[in-house]
Motif scaffolding. Structure first.
Motif, PDB file in Angstrom:
ATOM      1  N   LEU A  33       2.416  -4.186  -6.613  1.00  0.00           N
ATOM      2  CA  LEU A  33       3.633  -4.609  -6.260  1.00  0.00           C
ATOM      3  C   LEU A  33       3.651  -5.166  -4.667  1.00  0.00           C
ATOM      4  O   LEU A  33       4.174  -6.083  -4.499  1.00  0.00           O
ATOM      5  CB  LEU A  33       4.466  -3.227  -6.339  1.00  0.00           C
ATOM      6  CG  LEU A  33       5.831  -3.491  -6.068  1.00  0.00           C
ATOM      7  CD1 LEU A  33       6.462  -4.232  -6.896  1.00  0.00           C
ATOM      8  CD2 LEU A  33       6.468  -2.008  -6.143  1.00  0.00           C
ATOM      9  N   ARG A  34       2.837  -4.516  -3.742  1.00  0.00           N
ATOM     10  CA  ARG A  34       2.793  -4.847  -2.431  1.00  0.00           C
ATOM     11  C   ARG A  34       2.205  -6.489  -2.268  1.00  0.00           C
ATOM     12  O   ARG A  34       2.527  -7.182  -1.710  1.00  0.00           O
ATOM     13  CB  ARG A  34       1.813  -4.059  -1.482  1.00  0.00           C
ATOM     14  CG  ARG A  34       2.577  -2.787  -0.998  1.00  0.00           C
ATOM     15  CD  ARG A  34       1.376  -1.792  -0.305  1.00  0.00           C
ATOM     16  NE  ARG A  34       2.062  -0.470  -0.046  1.00  0.00           N
ATOM     17  CZ  ARG A  34       1.964   0.490  -0.775  1.00  0.00           C
ATOM     18  NH1 ARG A  34       1.303   0.481  -2.010  1.00  0.00           N
ATOM     19  NH2 ARG A  34       2.383   1.510  -0.530  1.00  0.00           N
ATOM     20  N   ALA A  35       1.211  -6.618  -3.116  1.00  0.00           N
ATOM     21  CA  ALA A  35       0.658  -7.934  -3.239  1.00  0.00           C
ATOM     22  C   ALA A  35       1.465  -8.958  -3.788  1.00  0.00           C
ATOM     23  O   ALA A  35       1.060 -10.203  -3.486  1.00  0.00           O
ATOM     24  CB  ALA A  35      -0.764  -7.753  -3.819  1.00  0.00           C
ATOM     25  N   MET A  36       2.582  -8.591  -4.563  1.00  0.00           N
ATOM     26  CA  MET A  36       3.525  -9.604  -4.993  1.00  0.00           C
ATOM     27  C   MET A  36       4.418 -10.211  -3.808  1.00  0.00           C
ATOM     28  O   MET A  36       4.903 -11.252  -4.375  1.00  0.00           O
ATOM     29  CB  MET A  36       4.269  -8.963  -6.075  1.00  0.00           C
ATOM     30  CG  MET A  36       3.580  -8.420  -7.364  1.00  0.00           C
ATOM     31  SD  MET A  36       4.418  -7.793  -8.444  1.00  0.00           S
ATOM     32  CE  MET A  36       3.485  -6.756  -9.413  1.00  0.00           C
ATOM     33  N   PHE A  37       4.653  -9.605  -2.598  1.00  0.00           N
ATOM     34  CA  PHE A  37       5.346 -10.045  -1.773  1.00  0.00           C
ATOM     35  C   PHE A  37       4.990 -10.630  -0.750  1.00  0.00           C
ATOM     36  O   PHE A  37       3.756 -10.406  -0.278  1.00  0.00           O
ATOM     37  CB  PHE A  37       6.222  -8.641  -1.310  1.00  0.00           C
ATOM     38  CG  PHE A  37       7.085  -8.274  -2.285  1.00  0.00           C
ATOM     39  CD1 PHE A  37       8.473  -8.477  -2.034  1.00  0.00           C
ATOM     40  CD2 PHE A  37       6.923  -7.287  -3.227  1.00  0.00           C
ATOM     41  CE1 PHE A  37       9.727  -8.051  -2.822  1.00  0.00           C
ATOM     42  CE2 PHE A  37       8.000  -6.907  -3.993  1.00  0.00           C
ATOM     43  CZ  PHE A  37       9.422  -7.343  -4.133  1.00  0.00           C
ATOM     44  N   ALA A  38       5.740 -11.606  -0.036  1.00  0.00           N
ATOM     45  CA  ALA A  38       5.246 -12.377   1.026  1.00  0.00           C
ATOM     46  C   ALA A  38       5.672 -11.524   2.004  1.00  0.00           C
ATOM     47  O   ALA A  38       6.375 -10.553   2.049  1.00  0.00           O
ATOM     48  CB  ALA A  38       5.898 -13.789   1.197  1.00  0.00           C
ATOM     49  N   PRO A  39       4.570 -12.009   3.345  1.00  0.00           N
ATOM     50  CA  PRO A  39       5.257 -11.076   4.548  1.00  0.00           C
ATOM     51  C   PRO A  39       6.574 -11.069   4.790  1.00  0.00           C
ATOM     52  O   PRO A  39       7.101 -12.037   4.874  1.00  0.00           O
ATOM     53  CB  PRO A  39       4.338 -11.574   5.617  1.00  0.00           C
ATOM     54  CG  PRO A  39       3.223 -12.301   4.743  1.00  0.00           C
ATOM     55  CD  PRO A  39       3.713 -12.716   3.666  1.00  0.00           C
ATOM     56  N   GLY A  40       7.343  -9.975   5.114  1.00  0.00           N
ATOM     57  CA  GLY A  40       8.476  -9.818   5.659  1.00  0.00           C
ATOM     58  C   GLY A  40       9.776  -9.655   4.436  1.00  0.00           C
ATOM     59  O   GLY A  40      10.752  -9.885   4.530  1.00  0.00           O
TER      60      GLY A  40
END
Length: 135
Positions: A33-40
């Motif tokens: 899940l964390r890896a699916m999101f762009a920074p910020g």
């Protein structure tokens, strides 16, 4: 280019919903899940009388706890309908979903809609924000 579907985005959205699945022996896929999101990235929920907004970590931590400490069991959520608009390296997904599980020993179910904003970095689509409202 304006497209209304993308297999890569469809797969990302399916993985987003699946990350919360704890049916049987499944564990929530918090690292994925964390890896699916762009920074910020941000997640925002609209509820009657208030709006909640979280960073990715602020959003994941309490949900991971509920999904692993017995508070919310046999949980799954899935997209029931979705439409994507793509303009080159930005995209927007309008998503309707359902969810079921057991919360504190009682049946838990519902659904709602999410607007998911995405960006393409190199060849990979990532989520920048999720705006949702349960109904």
């Amino acid at each position: 280019m304006n497209a209304t579907s993308s297999p890569d985005i469809d797969a990302l959205i399916a993985a987003f919903y699946a990350a919360f699945d704890n049916r049987g022996t499944r564990a929530p896929a918090t690292a994925a899940l964390r890896a699916m999101f762009a920074p910020g990235g941000r997640i925002t929920r609209v509820a009657p009388g208030h709006i909640d907004s979280w960073s990715i970590e602020e959003f994941i931590a309490p949900r991971a706890a509920m999904l692993t400490d017995g508070t919310l069991t046999d949980f799954t959520e899935w997209e029931t309908e979705g439409a994507t608009t793509v303009f080159r390296n930005i995209a927007s997904r309008q998503s309707h979903y359902r969810k079921v599980g057991t919360m504190n020993g009682a049946p838990y179910f519902g659904g709602g809609q999410k607007f998911i904003q995405l960006i393409r970095i190199d060849t990979r689509w990532m989520i920048t924000s999720v705006l949702w409202e349960d109904v």
